[in-house]
Design a protein around this motif. Sequence first.
Motif, short mmCIF file in Angstrom:
data_model
loop_
_atom_site.label_atom_id
_atom_site.label_comp_id
_atom_site.label_asym_id
_atom_site.label_seq_id
_atom_site.Cartn_x
_atom_site.Cartn_y
_atom_site.Cartn_z
N GLY A 531 -18.25 -47.76 -14.50
CA GLY A 531 -18.31 -48.38 -13.07
C GLY A 531 -17.26 -47.91 -12.19
N TYR A 532 -16.49 -46.98 -12.71
CA TYR A 532 -15.47 -46.31 -11.99
C TYR A 532 -15.70 -44.92 -11.37
CZ TYR A 532 -12.32 -50.28 -13.19
OH TYR A 532 -11.63 -51.36 -13.55
N ARG A 533 -15.45 -44.71 -10.02
CA ARG A 533 -15.76 -43.18 -9.62
C ARG A 533 -14.92 -42.76 -8.57
NH1 ARG A 533 -18.69 -40.57 -5.53
NH2 ARG A 533 -19.24 -42.75 -4.58
N TRP A 534 -14.13 -41.74 -9.03
CA TRP A 534 -13.01 -41.51 -8.21
C TRP A 534 -13.44 -40.56 -6.87
CZ3 TRP A 534 -8.08 -41.02 -6.99
CH2 TRP A 534 -7.61 -39.80 -6.37
N LYS A 535 -12.90 -40.96 -5.75
CA LYS A 535 -13.67 -40.50 -4.49
C LYS A 535 -12.60 -39.67 -3.91
CE LYS A 535 -15.49 -45.22 -3.73
NZ LYS A 535 -15.30 -46.42 -3.34
N GLY A 536 -11.56 -39.53 -4.53
CA GLY A 536 -10.52 -38.57 -3.89
C GLY A 536 -10.69 -36.97 -3.87
N HIS A 537 -9.56 -36.24 -3.85
CA HIS A 537 -9.61 -34.73 -4.01
C HIS A 537 -9.91 -34.34 -5.58
CE1 HIS A 537 -5.43 -36.17 -4.25
NE2 HIS A 537 -5.61 -35.52 -5.57
N GLU A 538 -10.57 -32.92 -5.61
CA GLU A 538 -10.68 -32.27 -6.78
C GLU A 538 -9.28 -32.00 -7.35
OE1 GLU A 538 -13.43 -29.20 -6.23
OE2 GLU A 538 -14.96 -30.80 -5.73
N LYS A 539 -9.21 -31.78 -8.51
CA LYS A 539 -8.05 -30.98 -9.37
C LYS A 539 -7.86 -29.60 -8.84
CE LYS A 539 -10.03 -29.45 -13.53
NZ LYS A 539 -10.11 -29.36 -15.00
N LEU A 540 -6.53 -29.02 -8.98
CA LEU A 540 -6.44 -27.50 -8.64
C LEU A 540 -7.05 -26.73 -9.73
CD1 LEU A 540 -2.70 -28.02 -7.59
CD2 LEU A 540 -4.67 -26.88 -6.25
N LYS A 541 -7.82 -25.49 -9.42
CA LYS A 541 -8.16 -24.93 -10.30
C LYS A 541 -7.14 -23.91 -10.87
CE LYS A 541 -12.80 -24.02 -8.23
NZ LYS A 541 -12.79 -24.80 -7.02
N THR A 542 -6.95 -23.62 -12.17
CA THR A 542 -5.97 -23.12 -12.77
C THR A 542 -6.47 -21.30 -13.18
OG1 THR A 542 -6.55 -23.67 -15.05
CG2 THR A 542 -4.81 -24.95 -14.01
N ARG A 543 -5.34 -20.58 -13.10
CA ARG A 543 -5.68 -19.21 -13.52
C ARG A 543 -5.84 -19.01 -15.07
NH1 ARG A 543 -4.24 -16.02 -9.34
NH2 ARG A 543 -2.70 -17.00 -7.74
N ASP A 544 -7.14 -18.29 -15.28
CA ASP A 544 -7.32 -17.85 -16.61
C ASP A 544 -6.40 -16.67 -17.35
OD1 ASP A 544 -9.34 -19.75 -16.81
OD2 ASP A 544 -10.83 -18.42 -15.85
N GLY A 545 -6.14 -16.67 -18.27
CA GLY A 545 -5.44 -15.46 -18.89
C GLY A 545 -3.76 -15.64 -18.79
N PRO A 546 -3.13 -14.60 -19.09
CA PRO A 546 -1.79 -14.43 -18.90
C PRO A 546 -1.39 -14.55 -17.43
CG PRO A 546 -2.34 -13.01 -20.30
CD PRO A 546 -3.50 -13.48 -19.84
N VAL A 547 -0.19 -15.31 -17.10
CA VAL A 547 0.33 -15.49 -15.77
C VAL A 547 1.69 -14.66 -15.60
CG1 VAL A 547 0.73 -16.73 -13.71
CG2 VAL A 547 -1.02 -17.37 -15.43
N ARG A 548 2.23 -13.79 -14.80
CA ARG A 548 3.23 -13.23 -14.59
C ARG A 548 4.35 -14.30 -14.01
NH1 ARG A 548 5.73 -9.33 -16.71
NH2 ARG A 548 7.67 -8.59 -15.75
N PHE A 549 5.50 -14.63 -14.59
CA PHE A 549 6.54 -15.37 -13.82
C PHE A 549 7.86 -14.55 -13.72
CE2 PHE A 549 3.80 -18.25 -16.33
CZ PHE A 549 3.20 -19.21 -15.13
N GLU A 550 8.68 -14.86 -12.66
CA GLU A 550 9.82 -14.15 -12.41
C GLU A 550 10.83 -14.98 -13.26
OE1 GLU A 550 10.74 -16.04 -8.21
OE2 GLU A 550 10.00 -14.06 -8.36
N ALA A 551 12.00 -14.44 -13.51
CA ALA A 551 12.97 -14.93 -14.24
C ALA A 551 13.30 -16.32 -13.57
CB ALA A 551 14.38 -14.26 -14.14
N GLY A 552 13.90 -17.29 -14.43
CA GLY A 552 14.00 -18.73 -13.78
C GLY A 552 13.08 -19.62 -14.86
#
Length: 936
Positions: A531-552
């Motif tokens: 009986g519950y239905r979410w009417k708000g925004h969708e979740k963010l899509k995530t990147r597949d595979g490895p992601v490059r991050f800078e130091a920190g």
Amino acid sequence: QTVEHGFPHQPSALGYSPFLRLMAIGTRSGAIKLYGAPGVEFMGLHEENNTVMQIHFIPDQCQLVTLLDDNSLHLWSLKQHGGASELREEHRFTLKGPPGSPPSATQITAVLPHSSREVLYLGTESGNIFVVELPSFRVLEDRTITSEAVLQRVPEDNCNRRSCELVEALQEHPKNPDQILIGYSRGLIVLWDLQNNKATHHFLGSQQLENLYWQRDGSKFISCHYDGSYTQWPVSSDNRQPEPLENTVPYGPFPCKAISKIYWQTTKNGLPYIIFQGGMPRASYGDRHSISVICGSQQTAFDFTSRVIDFFIIFTSEPTAEFDDPSAMVVLAEEELVVIDLKTAGWPAVHPPYLASLHCSAITCSHHVSNIPLKLWERIISAGSKQNIHYSSMPWPIDGGTNIAPDPPQRDLLLTGHEDGTVRFWDASGVCLHLLYKLSTVRVFLTDADPNDNMNTLGEDEWPPLRKVGTFDPYSDDPRLGIQKIYLCKYSGYLAVAGTAGQVLVMELNDEDAEHVVDHAEADLLQDQEGYRWKGHEKLKTRDGPVRFEAGFQPFVLVQCQPPAVVTSLALHSEWKLVAFGTSHGFGLFDHQQKRLVFVKCTLHPSDQLALEGPLSRVKSLKKSLRQSFRRIRRSRVSSRKRRGGSGNASEVQEANARFDQDTLQEMELAPVQRKIEARSAEDSFTGFVRTLYFADTFLRDSSRHCPSLWAGTNGGTVYAFCLRVPPAERRMDEPVRAEQAKEIQLMHRAPVVGILVLDGRSTPLPEPLEVAHDLSKSPDMQGSHQLLVVSEEQFKVFTLPKVSSKLKLKLTALEGCRVRKVTVANFGSCKTDDYSENDLAVLTNLGDIQIISLPFLKLQIRYPCIRKEDVSGIASCVFTKYGQGFYLISPSEFERFSLSTKWLVEPRCIVDMPEVTSNNHVHNKSGMENAARKS
């Protein structure tokens, strides 16, 4: 209230003293702020609260004059008092005309402080120039330069009466103080001899005049005009009619915008710097805010992110020097301060040590961490320095005054979360709030951002040669990226951040760039309830595979709440390697070492329909269209206007736009947390909203055995307590963390729970995770009985543990009629002896009051009025520190810092010494003009 951090809201005027090496900024609310070397800050406020239109320092003095939009002049002095210096208003004055004269007769348009330091020349709309004495502001009527007197000395065939209307500029001759250059709006320029009261030269420009600038040797001056041109004029020793040497339209031949200000700077190598504001082609670049720098074949049009208020050039101020040799350009834009290094090839920007643009993306939350260990501090600075390689290494050029405040006793961090998914780390130890490092969470997600949208990439043949400068960028690629909660553990270096679309990221500090896969986990907080239905925004899509991050700080796991509602509470326990998160639907616990979900608990009540709509649902489509519109505008303003104009009924579009603007403004004006809870005026239907989460090692089942526990408080006055079983270190990766609900407390008054705290046997709050392991806190007393303190919006209540029987309470709302908005434990040390300190509760109410309440007896110690009760966003943005200080936003770009503690006080304390005057033109009387500065 001790000091304001950040960038002044709505700046309106800029001034600079080469003598004192101080800069002054005036605002539309009547504030005036002076800045010198880092830590040298002064602030004054005009009683009238009118807009500051102009600021002029008196040459070779510790004084300045401000002109307000009510046409009043104010003289400010820097005077020494009590070992430091203060900024004081000495006199005020309004120029009055003869009875019956129109206001334009005395409406001041140009101000020239004369190098004699005795008078001001005031140009007016009527064309008359009045002379007032300093410091008394007495009008010297016999020295007034009337437009009639000027006309009598200019040949009639060259001009008429209207040629001498509105004085646009006044400039003193750089070599002869008895001559001033008067520029009138319609193009007439007159060189006036003050001794003989006559015009020695007149120059006829064909275009409306904007400004004037003398070359250093006084042989030439340069005028800039409304049509985007500038003209060089020679000043000959005889009285021949001067002809212009050169008239240039730098961005012609098409119609151009006005050049409103210009500098001509000489250099040793012979190539002058020509620096001017505006002048861009109207049709294609009329909306750009630019300042162009030309030196020989080098030319760059610096493109600012907001309107340019004013700018100045720092150059050699020695009167005997032969050349200007400019070193830096300082630009005050509406939303930030930008300094350009003119000495280094490529003219890079200089990283400012203060006046940070806090709101380069709107601030959505804040988190303060006191007493950072040196190792973590150095690693954060190291990560930040790798981000700043594009900045100039030039020392900060505005370096007047001496900071005499004591060095900060410890290293403090203020973390701000922003709408664009970034977290900024600020050095909040002292007077200057300085950016150390910026973290972006965007790389983890796929957003609508077009990688080709980079406006800073220019080909070699691009014309005009625009270069984007500044960090202000209020447009977020996706509002779901907004950071809502931050938690940093200073001992382990773990950081948890949570966002608008239910995303929770756990990160650790890495000193090198790295590429890795971010693990994902989903937490279904509705647990498939019917009986519950979410009417708000969708979740963010995530990147597949490895992601490059800078130091920190680099994310290693993402927990996605379902439904993807705003994360409303967050807690991290770095010793147990657990992170807890809550939304308007429930809360969950995640083991970030084993990367598995421990449990979720749904707190949604059957009547909680609003909780399923989401904060962005009402304006979701509008915000999406707004984003798309901004992108279209960025790519091409002209074509977007055509597209917009060609569709639909114009009045319908206007009406929709007006409705949308109103909605968006209401959304923007209130801080995020406040907006989602208060602005709906339906708190009763948000009972499942999780307001607070708290980890504690305490007695939950019986009084003989303590165990790890997680506590959660909701908007409906419910407190849930879960027993946790965390395996010992040697079996930590083999056995799962287990959780079991042990208690559920329902407060009778059902007010939202805003804070939960466990006190040990000595009635001391439990230490932070790893605090005891680092010998920075005593071990908690596990012999005596523990107590649970539950703070709701309306009352404070102490329960015994483990029985959870009520022991003590303080009813705040019933007595005071106020509600608790923020609460924290603050440690107050004595300023007289290091041996004594006490823990109390610092409480901020919806009336803007701060109350100090003793522990464990809940006695009100003292109350301070702090924030105006009408300032809802200020109250919502307030963050307390561990040692009795706090910050809140007084505008989107400024934090006000305050202290409740006599021991921990951060405020400007500085002196500006009067430099020796090197000019031999005038005798300089130093009496009464000692040192200067200002304690804020």
